[in-house]
Design an enzyme around this catalytic site. Sequence first.
Site, short mmCIF file in Angstrom:
data_model
loop_
_atom_site.label_atom_id
_atom_site.label_comp_id
_atom_site.label_asym_id
_atom_site.label_seq_id
_atom_site.Cartn_x
_atom_site.Cartn_y
_atom_site.Cartn_z
N THR A 70 0.87 -1.19 0.00
CA THR A 70 0.00 0.00 0.00
C THR A 70 0.90 1.23 0.00
O THR A 70 1.99 1.20 0.55
CB THR A 70 -0.86 -0.01 1.28
OG1 THR A 70 -1.83 -1.05 1.15
CG2 THR A 70 -1.58 1.31 1.51
N ARG B 162 -15.09 -6.19 0.44
CA ARG B 162 -14.38 -5.71 1.64
C ARG B 162 -13.70 -4.35 1.39
O ARG B 162 -13.05 -4.14 0.38
CB ARG B 162 -13.33 -6.74 2.05
CG ARG B 162 -12.49 -6.36 3.27
CD ARG B 162 -11.16 -5.77 2.89
NE ARG B 162 -10.26 -5.64 4.05
CZ ARG B 162 -9.13 -4.94 4.02
NH1 ARG B 162 -8.76 -4.34 2.93
NH2 ARG B 162 -8.37 -4.86 5.09
N VAL B 163 -13.87 -3.43 2.32
CA VAL B 163 -13.18 -2.15 2.27
C VAL B 163 -12.26 -2.06 3.48
O VAL B 163 -12.67 -2.38 4.60
CB VAL B 163 -14.20 -0.99 2.28
CG1 VAL B 163 -13.50 0.36 2.40
CG2 VAL B 163 -15.07 -1.01 1.02
N GLY B 164 -11.02 -1.66 3.24
CA GLY B 164 -10.05 -1.56 4.34
C GLY B 164 -10.02 -0.17 4.94
O GLY B 164 -10.95 0.63 4.78
N ASP B 165 -8.93 0.12 5.62
CA ASP B 165 -8.80 1.42 6.30
C ASP B 165 -8.39 2.55 5.36
O ASP B 165 -8.64 3.73 5.65
CB ASP B 165 -7.75 1.31 7.41
CG ASP B 165 -6.38 0.93 6.86
OD1 ASP B 165 -6.31 0.03 5.99
OD2 ASP B 165 -5.37 1.52 7.28
N THR C 78 -0.64 1.95 6.98
CA THR C 78 -0.62 0.74 6.17
C THR C 78 -0.58 -0.48 7.09
O THR C 78 -0.05 -0.40 8.19
CB THR C 78 0.59 0.71 5.21
OG1 THR C 78 0.58 -0.55 4.50
CG2 THR C 78 1.91 0.86 5.93
N GLY C 79 -1.17 -1.56 6.64
CA GLY C 79 -1.17 -2.76 7.47
C GLY C 79 -2.54 -3.43 7.43
O GLY C 79 -3.33 -3.18 6.51
N GLY D 20 -5.89 -3.62 7.72
CA GLY D 20 -6.82 -2.50 7.79
C GLY D 20 -7.89 -2.59 8.85
O GLY D 20 -8.27 -1.58 9.45
N1 ASP Z 1 -4.27 -1.24 4.93
C1 ASP Z 1 -4.57 -1.88 3.69
C2 ASP Z 1 -5.90 -2.55 3.79
O1 ASP Z 1 -6.20 -3.13 4.83
C3 ASP Z 1 -3.55 -2.89 3.28
C4 ASP Z 1 -2.12 -2.50 3.45
O2 ASP Z 1 -1.82 -1.45 3.98
O3 ASP Z 1 -1.24 -3.26 3.03
O4 ASP Z 1 -6.64 -2.57 2.85
#
Ligand code: ASP
Length: 356
Positions: A223, A251-254, A274-275, A277
């Site tokens: 990301t 699915r929607v992330g952060d 990032t991470g 979410g």
């Molecule tokens: N945070 C992003 C999500 O959960 C993924 C990522 O940062 O690698 O969609």
Amino acid sequence: SYTHPPGKLNLPGKLLLMKKLICIMLLCSTAVQAQTQAPTDNFALVIHGGAGKIEKMSPEREKAHLDKMNEALQKGYAILNAGGTSLDAVEAVIRILEDSPLFNAGKGAVFTNDGKNELDASIMEGKGMNAGAVAGVRTIKNPITAARKVMEGTPHVILTGRGAEQFARQSGLEIVDTSYFRVEEQWNQLLEIQKQEKLKNSGDTTGSVKPLDTIFLDMKFGTVGATALDKHGNLAAGTSTGGMTNKRFGRVGDSPIIGAGTYAKNATCAVSCTGHGEYFIRTSAAHEVSVLMEYKGLTVNEAAKEMIFNKVGALGGEGGVIALDNKGNIAMQFNTLGMFRGYIGKDGKAKVMIYK
Ligand code: ASP
């Protein structure tokens, strides 16, 4: 129509009214002054290209990542140094990373469970605290630009799926075939995860089979995000992603959620996360960094650390964050093995890093 009866106020009454009006005008102008920061010569830019179990990279691959981050930093530097806005810098930098197949954003996005690329992005500016985002889009070449268009061209903050794509098309943004985003490496990653998932579901717990969450975390990173402070004293932040490999059901992330993956407020800081979410959504992670500074008086680095280790980390979440305060102090914290990251200030010396 109503007209004020003439001569209703005698002279002392009129003077009193004028006095009150002058007071109100003075109060308003002080409030406006407090909001508009005096231009300085200071500016800074911090970027990330995802956090995760980053290891076993070939030297060539490592160099490719570092070079691309350098290119992005130089682009942002040129904009900020010329007096451009933090918003322009954030958008331009993220577009470069979106166009690169190396990162999980734009071209190179990871695949959903049913083999599609669904992209999320958001952007926010710290002066007026305006924000825009798109989620689950499949044909917009640069989702970060669409996010900015949502911010500047609609009364809304988040547009999703087909509606967001229709809006992007109508706004003249570049639309591509869904196949544009496909990168073999990401496709193979999906196949690998699905193979492991099948094994797990069939009850085979031998060998390299791991819980689904671990599989997610082991394999995904990339990301992208940016935070910038411009010479006018304004902060901005943006984040763009393909989400997590094998994600299901829209699915929607952060990343497109303001306050979770992205946040900016001139009084405190600009943040991009990032991470995993779900954990960043549950902890309002990006906003948390800002309020830890505002209410607890932490520095930007202390706040970023507190959020990653004691909020997201405490729930079992993994990932990283970049943040930048209104003086140009930076933070780059992560609880994973690595995070693609870098920064540049007014001295023009870019620093890019991957591991701890
Ligand atoms: N945070 C992003 C999500 O959960 C993924 C990522 O940062 O690698 O969609």
